[in-house]
Enzyme design. Structure first.
Site, PDB file in Angstrom:
ATOM      1  N   PHE A   1      49.687  -2.163  64.446  1.00 48.34           N
ATOM      2  CA  PHE A   1      48.697  -1.088  64.579  1.00 48.34           C
ATOM      3  C   PHE A   1      48.984  -0.395  65.904  1.00 48.34           C
ATOM      4  CE2 PHE A   1      46.782  -3.868  61.528  1.00 48.34           C
ATOM      5  CZ  PHE A   1      46.033  -3.046  60.694  1.00 48.34           C
TER       6      PHE A   1
ATOM      7  N   HIS B   1      41.471  -1.364  65.781  1.00 47.83           N
ATOM      8  CA  HIS B   1      42.373  -1.065  64.665  1.00 47.83           C
ATOM      9  C   HIS B   1      42.204   0.380  64.205  1.00 47.83           C
ATOM     10  CE1 HIS B   1      42.587  -5.454  64.462  1.00 47.83           C
ATOM     11  NE2 HIS B   1      43.678  -5.326  63.734  1.00 47.83           N
TER      12      HIS B   1
ATOM     13  N   ASP C   1      47.142   0.568  68.093  1.00 48.87           N
ATOM     14  CA  ASP C   1      46.316  -0.003  69.166  1.00 48.87           C
ATOM     15  C   ASP C   1      47.098  -1.030  69.993  1.00 48.87           C
ATOM     16  OD1 ASP C   1      43.232   0.558  67.849  1.00 48.87           O
ATOM     17  OD2 ASP C   1      44.949   0.459  66.501  1.00 48.87           O
ATOM     18  N   PHE C   2      48.002  -1.756  69.335  1.00 48.90           N
ATOM     19  CA  PHE C   2      48.688  -2.854  70.024  1.00 48.90           C
ATOM     20  C   PHE C   2      49.809  -2.365  70.931  1.00 48.90           C
ATOM     21  CE2 PHE C   2      47.240  -5.084  65.977  1.00 48.90           C
ATOM     22  CZ  PHE C   2      45.994  -5.360  66.545  1.00 48.90           C
TER      23      PHE C   2
ATOM     24  N   GLU D   1      54.648  -7.443  71.874  1.00 53.12           N
ATOM     25  CA  GLU D   1      55.048  -6.032  71.870  1.00 53.12           C
ATOM     26  C   GLU D   1      55.893  -5.668  73.089  1.00 53.12           C
ATOM     27  OE1 GLU D   1      52.161  -7.234  71.066  1.00 53.12           O
ATOM     28  OE2 GLU D   1      51.797  -6.513  69.027  1.00 53.12           O
TER      29      GLU D   1
END
Ligand SMILES: Cc1ncc(C[n+]2csc(CCOP(=O)(O)OP(=O)(O)O)c2C)c(N)n1
Length: 678
Positions: free
Chosen positions: A440, A484, A442-443, A417
């Site tokens: 997601f 997630h 979250d990442f 990322e």
């Protein structure tokens, strides 16, 4: 010869370079040979002047590149003026070789308006499109990925250009280094990764930084051509770079270069060099890139002493004149409107209304349609993300895109990322637009640094836009556990320079996504996964836009104001359906930055009571800020305390019973009824 007992690696390095400090002209013209000398001399003399000014207290900090000039000058001289270079804090020679007027550099270092950052950032932390230079941020590594994006834009547009990016050997330990090299290799990007191995990080010697013989050996692991170069030998640097640049323009590919050199002064002047053994200093002092090269030119009779004196005198005159210009410039003054105005690039919203056709679609379809229509509208738009190409993304938003737009513009990325968000910034710098899909939301934590430090701050720092949208499939109530299910908008609403959009309905999502892509500023676009396939709405089939910063009043009432966004909008709607006797304003914020706080005030002034519902855990969330703003601005209109309802102060749990208790859904009704009864 006896070698002193110090780090064996340095000893070996010193020995190798000493025996290789020989100059070969390799067909380089006399004119270029002389130009290289003058180009190295200039940054050296500027630095020597800076060291004097530092002692006089006229400059606050200095990061010296003395002894490393051959690398900056050799690389910059081999490149064409319109090719991007991303230098570090010891690469003054890049800036002077690109012929930036010295007074602008001096003003920059003194925090004056004649510099490049209006006094907002220091030293070499700036870029300039006029000179195709993109400066570093303090975090060292992120610019490696930015170089990937710049090169990707060149590759897609078949421009036959090279991009060069610098790092110290310390910076190679950062994940950014690995990510950037891996991306460049997988995508075959025309980037020269230049490691200046100068023996120490801040004080950490190479043997505590990495555990291999040469950093260039890492090229093998990345499937990348690599070379070790004597960084103190200007002709070795220049001739190798000249050859590589010419080759890469025709045959694009990344190359890893390790320049062996040495940092002759402290990390910055105040930190000294106590930890460097004297013997090492002595050996490297003999390898000075300028003195040795000067001797070579004298021996070759390309220079004589009088000529050297004349060159030095000219440079000295130039330095003094330009310094005076910078000193004469007044201190920068602070005007709040100017500071606030530069956080974002100006964007004038253009209303685009749908022409024909309505379809009843799900949130996921509306986003997919919106993205597709923006791809049709903007030929320079590239989408990047994990598994988004043939597979269509884990939520199938980009299903079929690859057939219509091709693999150049719909790019599967490696799992990195940080590197990809940095690359998106590079695309923007080089004239393209980028949408990055987080698999997601979250990442995004793995890409946090480039988002909050690079994308968010560039326009304020040096006026460079970040034309990037990061799509964030987010949210709980899906039984997916702590990694997630997060709704992490508050990580970003805190950071000036980011826009944060959070639609709750298909119609809003489609129009706001189109606007996000038109907007040249960085946008975090939240898409609630639980709504993707559960919420339907009539949505125009054609392209349209919706403005940022306008909340939507879903229900009108007299008794209480409910303010919320995202999935919580639907929870509030359900509650109101179950309790038809409640007479409430229901405001869906739709965008959190910019925030339509005026719509909140308007409603509160009418009802006198406010409840704010957010899915995120309570502390530090948007509800807290709205609550404070209302107390500060509408106190006289309030008939009760402002109430915030959010999730528990825990990570979001997996088991459904735990998740139900974590989320504020079940608590909302009683809090609402209590407040009405207050
Ligand atoms: C992410 C991050 N961690 C730590 C620092 C503090 N720091 C600034 S420069 C530096 C050393 C860098 O060493 P290297 O990459 O070898 O470059 P050099 O200064 O030797 O040219 C450190 C530790 C930082 N700027 N960024």
């Amino acid at each position: 010869m006896e070698w002193p007992l110090f780090a064996t690696f340095n000893e070996r390095k010193a020995r190798t370079i000493e025996t290789h400090m020989q100059y070969q002209k390799k067909g380089i013209s006399n004119q270029t040979l002389l130009a290289l000398y003058e180009r190295m001399l200039k940054p050296r003399m500027v630095e020597e002047k800076m060291l004097i000014l530092l002692r006089q207290g006229k400059v606050s900090k200095w990061f010296s590149g003395i002894g490393q000039e051959a690398i900056s000058v050799g690389v910059a001289s081999a490149m064409l003026p319109d090719e991007y270079i991303l230098p570090m804090h010891r690469n003054l020679g890049v800036f002077t070789t690109r012929e930036i007027p010295l007074y602008r550099l001096f003003s920059q270092w003194q925090g004056k308006a004649g510099g490049f950052t209006k006094g907002r950032d220091r030293s070499f932390h700036f870029g300039t499109q006029d000179y195709n230079i993109v400066g570093m941020i303090s975090h060292l590594g992120p610019q490696l990925g930015v170089a990937d994006g710049i090169a990707l834009a060149d590759l897609i547009q078949e421009r036959k250009k090279v991009t060069a990016v610098f790092t110290g050997e310390g910076g190679t330990s950062e994940g950014d280094f690995h990510e950037a090299l891996n991306i460049a290799s997988v995508w075959n990007l025309p980037v020269l990764f230049c490691i200046e191995n100068n023996g120490y990080g801040l004080s950490t010697p190479t043997k505590e930084q990495y555990n291999c013989e040469n950093l260039s050996d890492k090229g093998i692991g990345y499937g990348m051509e690599s070379y070790t170069i004597d960084g103190n030998n200007i002709l070795e640097v220049y001739s190798k770079l000249d050859t590589l640049c010419k080759e890469i323009r025709e045959n694009p590919r990344p190359v890893l270069l390790e320049f062996k050199t040495f940092r002759m002064r402290g990390h910055e002047e105040a930190s000294g060099t106590k930890y460097v053994p004297d013997e090492v200093m002595d050996i490297w002092a003999k390898k000075d890139p300028i003195e040795n090269y000067e001797r070579f030119l004298l021996k070759e009779e390309l220079l004589d002493v009088a000529h050297i004196d004349a060159i030095k005198s000219n440079i000295e005159t130039e330095i003094n004149a330009h310094l005076q210009l910078a000193f004469d410039e007044k201190e920068i003054s602070s005007a709040e409107p100017n500071e606030l105005a530069d956080v974002f690039k100006e964007f004038s919203y253009e209303e685009s209304s749908p022409s024909t056709g309505i379809q009843n679609v799900r949130l996921v379809d509306a986003i997919s349609q919106g993205l597709r229509q923006s791809m049709e509208k903007h030929e320079n738009l590239v989408i990047m993300g994990q598994d988004i190409a043939e597979y269509g993304g884990v939520f199938k938003i980009t299903d079929g895109f690859i057939n219509d737009f091709g693999k150049d513009r719909v790019r599967n990325t490696p799992i990195c990322e940080s590197g990809i968000i940095a690359a998106a910034m590079g695309l923007s710098i080089n004239g393209m637009k980028a949408v990055v899909e987080m698999q997601f939301a979250d990442f995004a934590s793995s890409g946090f640094n480039p988002i909050v430090n690079y994308l968010a701050k560039s326009h304020y720092r040096w006026g460079e836009k970040a034309d990037v949208v990061i799509r964030m499939p987010c949210g709980g109530d899906v039984g997916a556990g702590p990694f997630h299910s997060q709704t992490n908008e508050a990580w970003f609403t805190k950071t000036p320079g980011l826009k944060v959009i959070y639609p709750a309905f298909p119609y809003d999502a489609k129009g706001l996504l189109a606007t996000a892509i038109n907007d040249p500023n960085p946008v975090l676009f939240f898409e609630h996964k639980a709504l993707y396939r559960t919420v339907y709405q009539d949505v125009p089939s054609n392209y349209y836009t919706l403005p940022f910063g306008k909340a939507s009043l879903l229900k009108e009432g007299r008794d209480i104001s409910i303010v919320t966004y995202g999935a919580a909008v639907h929870w509030a709607l359900e509650t109101l359906e179950q309790q038809p006797e409640i007479n409430a304003d229901l405001l869906d914020l739709r965008t959190l930055q910019p925030l339509d706080i005026e719509a909140v005030y308007f409603s509160v002034k009418k009802t006198g009571k406010l409840i704010i519902l957010q899915e995120d855990s309570l502390f530090g969330g948007i509800a807290s800020d709205i609550s404070s703003s209302v107390m500060e601005n509408c106190f006289e209109f309030l008939d009760a305390p402002v109430i915030r309802v959010g999730s528990l102060e825990t990570p979001i749990p997996f088991a459904k019973t735990l998740e139900n208790n974590y989320l504020p859904k079940s608590r909302f009704k009683s809090e609402l009824l209590n407040l009405i009864a207050y």
